[in-house]
Design an enzyme around this catalytic site. Structure first.
Site, short mmCIF file in Angstrom:
data_model
loop_
_atom_site.label_atom_id
_atom_site.label_comp_id
_atom_site.label_asym_id
_atom_site.label_seq_id
_atom_site.Cartn_x
_atom_site.Cartn_y
_atom_site.Cartn_z
N LYS A 108 4.49 2.89 6.04
CA LYS A 108 5.24 3.11 4.81
C LYS A 108 5.69 4.57 4.70
CE LYS A 108 4.30 -1.15 3.65
NZ LYS A 108 3.01 -1.59 3.14
N TRP A 113 -1.33 -6.99 -3.04
CA TRP A 113 -2.21 -6.36 -2.04
C TRP A 113 -3.60 -6.20 -2.60
CZ3 TRP A 113 -0.25 -7.22 2.33
CH2 TRP A 113 1.11 -7.04 2.60
N ASP A 127 -6.53 1.85 -1.61
CA ASP A 127 -5.45 1.49 -0.70
C ASP A 127 -4.24 2.36 -1.08
OD1 ASP A 127 -3.36 0.38 0.71
OD2 ASP A 127 -3.62 -1.66 -0.06
#
Ligand SMILES: *Cc1c(COP(=O)(O)O)cnc(C)c1O
Length: 357
Positions: free
Chosen positions: A192, A101, A168
């Site tokens: 999530k 990511w 993030d």
């Protein structure tokens, strides 16, 4: 059979939140309409939205210098929206490459300015968090990925830097207290640890905005969303509603300190078994970097890998397979995963070792 949901995302939500959300779909707070069919400008939805923002601020202890936005497009949109709003073409941003990511965020940032990758564990398949890096003085911000969902690593420290950190936090948002004063921008896909897929929480320090020279399309300009209370267009109404319910649950269950305690206890139970069990190995090489959210591990051979997969499924342990880049298993243990699910996993691992060891 009762399922124990170890999915990496979209992921487990508190059972009470699922129940309330289902009720809201049928009849929102007794108004005779579903949350799915009311205007985003109705007083009912505005109340939901305002409560969600107020809860984010309360839970994180945020001052008015931050904007709280619920946007769409996933964390993947924030990979480019952040540099687009914060970085001019001739300016530099520092990035740490701690996983796929992070790597994607780097790729997108390069479209908008100069990117200095100050640390990377890519050559070692991201089995640890890079350390001992230096942020160049001219960098406008430092970008981190607090929890590397795929590789099972997590920052348990924050660097001392003069620049604001852009982070993030998709897979560990609201899992622990964070020192907000270090962060200029935080983004997290809801799916999530917060709600269903479809909205992304963005928290941005207002004084960092309005500094780029490039023209910004309205939908990609944080200030437009701030000025319109995340309602420049129709926001993701249902995901925001469920996030609000989860935020209520976090507050009612003691806030981030209590979330952190429970997450520490679950991780300790799991990792103690992992370290004691002769048939499994953790994939993270530096134990200090182990994720509390997504522990990753492999069986010592392929035969045991298949056998454990079957043994776990037979007990209702669901979604334990690791990402293809790591293989083996990943036991995602977000806020809503109860201790009893981790206990069952540990019991199944113990039993497995007795049988096959
Ligand atoms: C899942 C995930 C993403 C991608 O989120 P989308 O909402 O699917 O774009 C980004 N970063 C991290 C750390 C993630 O876990």
């Amino acid at each position: 059979m009762k399922k124990h949901n170890f999915s990496p995302g979209p992921a487990i939500l508190p059972a009470s939140v699922i129940k309330e959300a289902a009720q809201g779909v049928l009849d929102l707070d007794g108004i005779g309409l579903s949350v799915l069919e009311i205007s985003h400008r109705s007083k009912q939805f505005i109340a939901i939205y305002d409560e969600a923002v107020a809860l984010v601020k309360e839970i994180l202890n945020l001052g008015d210098e931050y904007s709280v936005l619920f946007l769409s497009g996933g964390a993947s949109t924030q990979f480019f929206m952040a540099p687009m709003n914060l970085l001019n073409e001739d300016e530099t941003a520092a990035y740490v490459d701690s996983g796929t990511w992070a790597n994607k965020a780097i790729k997108e940032a390069k479209l908008f300015g100069k990117v200095e990758v100050v640390g990377s564990s890519k050559a070692d398949n991201y089995t640890y968090i890079p350390r001992d890096w230096q942020v160049p003085a001219e960098a406008k911000y430092l970008h981190l990925t607090s929890n590397n969902t795929v590789f099972g690593t997590q920052y348990h420290w924050w660097p001392e830097v003069s620049q604001p950190i852009v982070c993030d936090m998709s897979s560990d948002m609201f899992s622990r207290p964070i020192p907000m004063e270090k962060f200029g921008l935080i983004y997290a896909g809801a799916q999530k640890n917060m709600g269903p897929a479809g909205t992304t929480l963005v928290i941005v320090r207002k004084d960092l905005l309005g500094k780029v020279r490039r023209p910004l399309p309205s939908m990609l300009d944080y200030r437009i969303h701030e000025d319109n209370g995340s309602m420049y267009n129709t926001p993701p109404v249902f995901p925001i509603y469920v996030c609000m319910l989860t935020l209520r649950w976090i507050k009612a269950n003691g806030g981030l300190g209590a979330m952190d305690q429970a997450n520490q206890a679950k991780a300790e139970l799991f990792y103690n078994e992992l370290d004691a069990n002769p048939l499994f190995n953790g994939t993270v090489t530096n134990k200090a970097d182990r994720s509390l959210m997504n522990p990753t591990f492999v069986a010592i051979n392929e035969e045991l890998d298949k056998a454990f997969d079957a043994a776990a499924k037979a007990q209702g342990l669901d979604n334990l397979r690791g990402h293809r880049m790591v293989g083996g298993f990943r036991a995602s243990m977000y806020n809503a995963l109860p201790m009893e699910s981790v206990q069952l996993l540990v019991d199944v691992m113990k039993e497995f070792a007795q049988k096959h060891g």
